[in-house]
Design a protein around this motif. Structure first.
Motif, PDB file in Angstrom:
ATOM      1  N   ALA A  11       0.840  -1.206   0.000  1.00  0.00           N
ATOM      2  CA  ALA A  11       0.000   0.000   0.000  1.00  0.00           C
ATOM      3  C   ALA A  11       0.874   1.255   0.000  1.00  0.00           C
ATOM      4  N   PHE A  12       1.919   1.259   0.840  1.00  0.00           N
ATOM      5  CA  PHE A  12       2.812   2.418   0.917  1.00  0.00           C
ATOM      6  C   PHE A  12       3.530   2.645  -0.417  1.00  0.00           C
ATOM      7  N   TRP A  13       3.984   1.536  -1.035  1.00  0.00           N
ATOM      8  CA  TRP A  13       4.722   1.654  -2.293  1.00  0.00           C
ATOM      9  C   TRP A  13       3.804   2.140  -3.430  1.00  0.00           C
ATOM     10  N   LEU A  14       2.569   1.592  -3.480  1.00  0.00           N
ATOM     11  CA  LEU A  14       1.626   2.014  -4.518  1.00  0.00           C
ATOM     12  C   LEU A  14       1.285   3.499  -4.388  1.00  0.00           C
ATOM     13  N   LEU A  16       3.220   5.770  -2.824  1.00  0.00           N
ATOM     14  CA  LEU A  16       4.435   6.565  -3.015  1.00  0.00           C
ATOM     15  C   LEU A  16       4.745   6.750  -4.501  1.00  0.00           C
ATOM     16  N   THR A  17       4.534   5.692  -5.283  1.00  0.00           N
ATOM     17  CA  THR A  17       4.883   5.746  -6.709  1.00  0.00           C
ATOM     18  C   THR A  17       3.709   6.212  -7.575  1.00  0.00           C
ATOM     19  N   LEU A  18       2.561   6.442  -6.956  1.00  0.00           N
ATOM     20  CA  LEU A  18       1.348   6.824  -7.699  1.00  0.00           C
ATOM     21  C   LEU A  18       1.133   5.880  -8.888  1.00  0.00           C
ATOM     22  N   ASP A  19       1.055   4.593  -8.541  1.00  0.00           N
ATOM     23  CA  ASP A  19       0.874   3.554  -9.546  1.00  0.00           C
ATOM     24  C   ASP A  19      -0.290   3.905 -10.477  1.00  0.00           C
ATOM     25  N   ALA A  20      -0.063   3.826 -11.793  1.00  0.00           N
ATOM     26  CA  ALA A  20      -1.073   4.266 -12.774  1.00  0.00           C
ATOM     27  C   ALA A  20      -2.366   3.464 -12.654  1.00  0.00           C
ATOM     28  N   ASP A  21      -2.233   2.151 -12.488  1.00  0.00           N
ATOM     29  CA  ASP A  21      -3.432   1.317 -12.331  1.00  0.00           C
ATOM     30  C   ASP A  21      -4.186   1.676 -11.063  1.00  0.00           C
ATOM     31  N   LEU A  22      -3.429   1.916  -9.998  1.00  0.00           N
ATOM     32  CA  LEU A  22      -4.073   2.266  -8.727  1.00  0.00           C
ATOM     33  C   LEU A  22      -4.852   3.572  -8.861  1.00  0.00           C
ATOM     34  N   VAL A  23      -4.236   4.577  -9.482  1.00  0.00           N
ATOM     35  CA  VAL A  23      -4.908   5.868  -9.645  1.00  0.00           C
ATOM     36  C   VAL A  23      -6.182   5.707 -10.472  1.00  0.00           C
ATOM     37  N   SER A  24      -6.078   4.943 -11.567  1.00  0.00           N
ATOM     38  CA  SER A  24      -7.240   4.729 -12.434  1.00  0.00           C
ATOM     39  C   SER A  24      -8.367   4.012 -11.691  1.00  0.00           C
ATOM     40  N   ILE A  25      -8.012   2.943 -10.975  1.00  0.00           N
ATOM     41  CA  ILE A  25      -9.023   2.171 -10.242  1.00  0.00           C
ATOM     42  C   ILE A  25      -9.648   3.007  -9.126  1.00  0.00           C
ATOM     43  N   THR A  26      -8.815   3.773  -8.417  1.00  0.00           N
ATOM     44  CA  THR A  26      -9.322   4.586  -7.312  1.00  0.00           C
ATOM     45  C   THR A  26     -10.280   5.666  -7.813  1.00  0.00           C
ATOM     46  N   LEU A  27      -9.896   6.353  -8.899  1.00  0.00           N
ATOM     47  CA  LEU A  27     -10.760   7.397  -9.449  1.00  0.00           C
ATOM     48  C   LEU A  27     -12.079   6.804  -9.948  1.00  0.00           C
ATOM     49  N   LYS A 198      -6.112 -14.756  -7.202  1.00  0.00           N
ATOM     50  CA  LYS A 198      -4.820 -15.116  -7.805  1.00  0.00           C
ATOM     51  C   LYS A 198      -3.800 -15.558  -6.757  1.00  0.00           C
ATOM     52  N   GLY A 199      -4.147 -15.356  -5.486  1.00  0.00           N
ATOM     53  CA  GLY A 199      -3.230 -15.755  -4.425  1.00  0.00           C
ATOM     54  C   GLY A 199      -2.230 -14.681  -4.054  1.00  0.00           C
ATOM     55  N   ASP A 200      -2.361 -13.483  -4.634  1.00  0.00           N
ATOM     56  CA  ASP A 200      -1.451 -12.379  -4.308  1.00  0.00           C
ATOM     57  C   ASP A 200      -2.046 -11.611  -3.129  1.00  0.00           C
ATOM     58  N   PHE A 201      -1.903 -12.205  -1.937  1.00  0.00           N
ATOM     59  CA  PHE A 201      -2.539 -11.630  -0.753  1.00  0.00           C
ATOM     60  C   PHE A 201      -1.927 -10.294  -0.350  1.00  0.00           C
ATOM     61  N   ALA A 202      -0.649 -10.123  -0.582  1.00  0.00           N
ATOM     62  CA  ALA A 202       0.004  -8.867  -0.201  1.00  0.00           C
ATOM     63  C   ALA A 202      -0.575  -7.695  -0.988  1.00  0.00           C
ATOM     64  N   ARG A 203      -0.725  -7.874  -2.314  1.00  0.00           N
ATOM     65  CA  ARG A 203      -1.288  -6.795  -3.127  1.00  0.00           C
ATOM     66  C   ARG A 203      -2.767  -6.573  -2.788  1.00  0.00           C
ATOM     67  N   ALA A 204      -3.493  -7.681  -2.514  1.00  0.00           N
ATOM     68  CA  ALA A 204      -4.903  -7.550  -2.130  1.00  0.00           C
ATOM     69  C   ALA A 204      -5.028  -6.769  -0.828  1.00  0.00           C
ATOM     70  N   LEU A 205      -4.150  -7.071   0.133  1.00  0.00           N
ATOM     71  CA  LEU A 205      -4.179  -6.328   1.391  1.00  0.00           C
ATOM     72  C   LEU A 205      -3.788  -4.876   1.176  1.00  0.00           C
ATOM     73  N   GLY A 206      -2.808  -4.659   0.312  1.00  0.00           N
ATOM     74  CA  GLY A 206      -2.401  -3.282   0.008  1.00  0.00           C
ATOM     75  C   GLY A 206      -3.559  -2.475  -0.551  1.00  0.00           C
ATOM     76  N   GLY A 208      -6.647  -3.159  -0.080  1.00  0.00           N
ATOM     77  CA  GLY A 208      -7.621  -3.036   1.008  1.00  0.00           C
ATOM     78  C   GLY A 208      -7.292  -1.884   1.943  1.00  0.00           C
ATOM     79  N   PHE A 209      -6.021  -1.746   2.280  1.00  0.00           N
ATOM     80  CA  PHE A 209      -5.618  -0.631   3.141  1.00  0.00           C
ATOM     81  C   PHE A 209      -5.865   0.712   2.449  1.00  0.00           C
ATOM     82  N   ILE A 210      -5.625   0.758   1.159  1.00  0.00           N
ATOM     83  CA  ILE A 210      -5.879   2.000   0.408  1.00  0.00           C
ATOM     84  C   ILE A 210      -7.373   2.305   0.399  1.00  0.00           C
ATOM     85  N   LEU A 211      -8.216   1.270   0.270  1.00  0.00           N
ATOM     86  CA  LEU A 211      -9.663   1.468   0.309  1.00  0.00           C
ATOM     87  C   LEU A 211     -10.104   2.037   1.657  1.00  0.00           C
ATOM     88  N   ILE A 212      -9.561   1.492   2.738  1.00  0.00           N
ATOM     89  CA  ILE A 212      -9.899   1.995   4.068  1.00  0.00           C
ATOM     90  C   ILE A 212      -9.436   3.440   4.224  1.00  0.00           C
TER      91      ILE A 212
END
Length: 234
Positions: A11-14, A16-27, A198-206, A208-212
């Motif tokens: 979550a912190f890395w996404l 910090l880097t303003l991940d393009a997919d994250l920004v698109s999904i969040t918006l 997909k089993g990528d629990f770390a990214r799913a949790l990341g 999730g934390f961003i959603l909260i």
């Protein structure tokens, strides 16, 4: 515990880097949820005020139905909306299935009973205070509803926030009607479900934390804009 720490790191890395997919999904999540919240508030607030002001034959039955629908199963809503918007359904001609509009429709159906019920409870108490005054002024039912909605706007904000909280965390209904299509209908909750599958629990949790974090941030912004922290109203 390691998955939780990995999720926090993701979550912190996404962020910090303003991940393009994250920004698109969040918006996209914010656009769909806030649109649904605006429409549901335009329906729920007047409905709550009407139930507080007017006495009609099926009023108690309507209140009971609204209260019951507060726990409406999202998957059932998604299934009904899917059938209505599918190619063979009555609204299939509009081609809305697997679009953000379909997701908004499903969210509106889910949160309108919640917003209307909370609004009714808040405005009912206000109506007991205003009843004699507004009756003596010979106001129309529409004017009484307008007065209650305006003077009860801070209480109505609680109803809106409850609707926002349920809509932003919704996954079952919007997964069915939206399809979780990348760069089109994928939002934070469906992305979390995908990464978990997909089993990528770390990214799913990341995610999730961003959603909260986003939900808390929006709530605080609404409180600040409405100035509920002033005058001892917090």
């Amino acid at each position: 515990m390691s998955d939780l720490w990995d999720g926090l790191s993701q979550a912190f890395w996404l962020l910090l880097t303003l991940d393009a997919d994250l920004v698109s999904i969040t918006l996209r999540s914010l656009r769909v949820t806030l649109t649904a919240l605006l429409i549901a508030s335009c329906i729920g607030f007047p409905l709550g005020a009407l139930l507080a002001v007017r006495r009609f034959r099926f009023r108690r039955f309507t209140i009971a139905i609204l209260n019951a629908l507060m726990g409406l199963p999202p998957v059932v809503v998604g299934l009904i909306v899917y059938v209505l918007l599918s190619r063979s359904g009555p609204f299939g001609v509009f081609g809305l299935l697997f679009t953000p509009t379909a997701m908004v429709i499903a969210q509106v159906i889910i949160i309108v009973p919640l917003i209307a019920s909370i609004a009714h409870q808040a405005l009912r108490d206000l109506w007991s205070e205003y009843h004699d005054l507004l009756i003596s002024m010979n106001t129309t039912p529409l004017q009484r509803m307008q007065v209650l909605i305006w003077d009860g706007r801070r209480a109505l904000m609680t109803a809106a926030l409850a609707g926002f909280g349920r809509a932003i965390g919704e996954v079952g209904a919007i997964m069915i009607v939206g399809g979780n299509i990348d760069h089109h209908t994928r939002v934070l909750t469906t992305a979390i479900a995908l990464e978990t599958g997909k089993g990528d629990f770390a990214r799913a949790l990341g995610l999730g934390f961003i959603l909260i974090f986003m939900a808390i941030l929006v709530n605080l912004m609404i409180h600040v804009v409405s100035r509920t922290e002033r005058g001892g109203r917090w």
